[in-house]
Design a protein around this motif. Sequence first.
Motif, PDB file in Angstrom:
ATOM      1  N   THR A  22       0.825  -1.207   0.000  1.00 27.45           N
ATOM      2  CA  THR A  22       0.000   0.000   0.000  1.00 27.45           C
ATOM      3  C   THR A  22       0.860   1.258   0.000  1.00 27.45           C
ATOM      4  O   THR A  22       0.585   2.219  -0.737  1.00 27.45           O
ATOM      5  N   ASN A  25       2.397   1.649  -3.497  1.00 28.70           N
ATOM      6  CA  ASN A  25       1.416   2.159  -4.457  1.00 28.70           C
ATOM      7  C   ASN A  25       1.115   3.639  -4.216  1.00 28.70           C
ATOM      8  O   ASN A  25       0.936   4.409  -5.166  1.00 28.70           O
ATOM      9  N   SER A  26       1.052   4.027  -2.951  1.00 22.75           N
ATOM     10  CA  SER A  26       0.789   5.427  -2.635  1.00 22.75           C
ATOM     11  C   SER A  26       1.922   6.321  -3.119  1.00 22.75           C
ATOM     12  O   SER A  26       1.685   7.394  -3.680  1.00 22.75           O
ATOM     13  N   THR A  29       1.684   6.595  -6.839  1.00 21.68           N
ATOM     14  CA  THR A  29       0.585   7.480  -7.221  1.00 21.68           C
ATOM     15  C   THR A  29       0.945   8.940  -7.017  1.00 21.68           C
ATOM     16  O   THR A  29       0.579   9.811  -7.821  1.00 21.68           O
TER      17      THR A  29
END
Length: 361
Positions: A22, A25-26, A29
């Motif tokens: 997570t 991915n953050s 992004t």
Amino acid sequence: MKIQNPFRLGLLAGLGVLLAITIGNSVATLATILTYIGAAIFLALGLDPFVTWLEKKGMKRPVAILIALVAVLGIVAGLILALIPVIVEQVANLTEQITNNIVPGIQDGSLIEGIQNSLSFLDPQTLETIFAQVQTAIADPAFLTSIRDGVVGAGVGVANGVFGVIIVTILMIYFVASLSSLKRGVYRLVPASRRESFIDIAEQISVSVGRYVMGQASLALVNGVVSFLMLQFLFQVQYAALLAFIAFLGSLIPLVGTLSASVVITLSVLAFNAGDTFFATPIPLFAAVGVWYLVYMQIEAYVLNPRIMAHAVQVPGVVVVIAALAGGTLLGILGALIAIPVAAAVQLIIKEVVIPRQNEL
């Protein structure tokens, strides 16, 4: 705390993996936003030495920050105003050339005849086959769709670039205005027993980064101004302002920036100038500009760079090359820009922290 239950151990390990994914991915992004923040901090550290110098002259920090920002924004606005007429003129000339010459030439076959006369060593049948394929591609509706998509994509790219510049500028203003308070906040997070040494190293890194940014900007400004004067008044080439701006941008990139910009400018002179200038034909003009940039690169490497960068960063040459290549591969142009200061910071940490600890063992 010991965990003896295998189920709990597996559950916690799985949760740890999910949390790591997570976070990854953050970060991916938010990569664009993090890049904007990094660029803004980098520029803010670059402006800080100028602001500090103005403070030493008796100005209050808010006034010094305002003067520094006005100077930077004024330079950027001046460059943009100088480029807009050139870009508009180039686009108009290109559009006129395509509309009045290329498209009619393809339709009536005169373009094929002109190319055959210029490239007589090529097989006429091969040229006719190529142009037949071009005419078929132009008549295909998918061709117009691809052109439309390309134009839209280019427009979106330009809009994103302008948006990025605006965001970085706004963030830079905030970081410059609050740089001292941000530093104090970071220093308070460090344990008191290590705070003094941490502050010392952090301040050295900050000063080195600031001096490097100011030095690189000074080199770029010198290249841009000298290029404009030479191209406009001595060589009398077309689009001198645009070519000088390319020289300015190229010099911002360490190692290969000046060389790349010089090659682009020299080829542009050959492509855009018809020879009715200070020199008799395009080839001597092209050669003269190329020779000038060869001379300038030697002056920049052996005279300007050592003098301007003498008090900025002290990094061995091999480390500079490796850092620039690694930074450019990871983060593109921004990575190449910040690679050398980061290498200097790592070198300073090794010198001030790692080596003393190794000596104590």
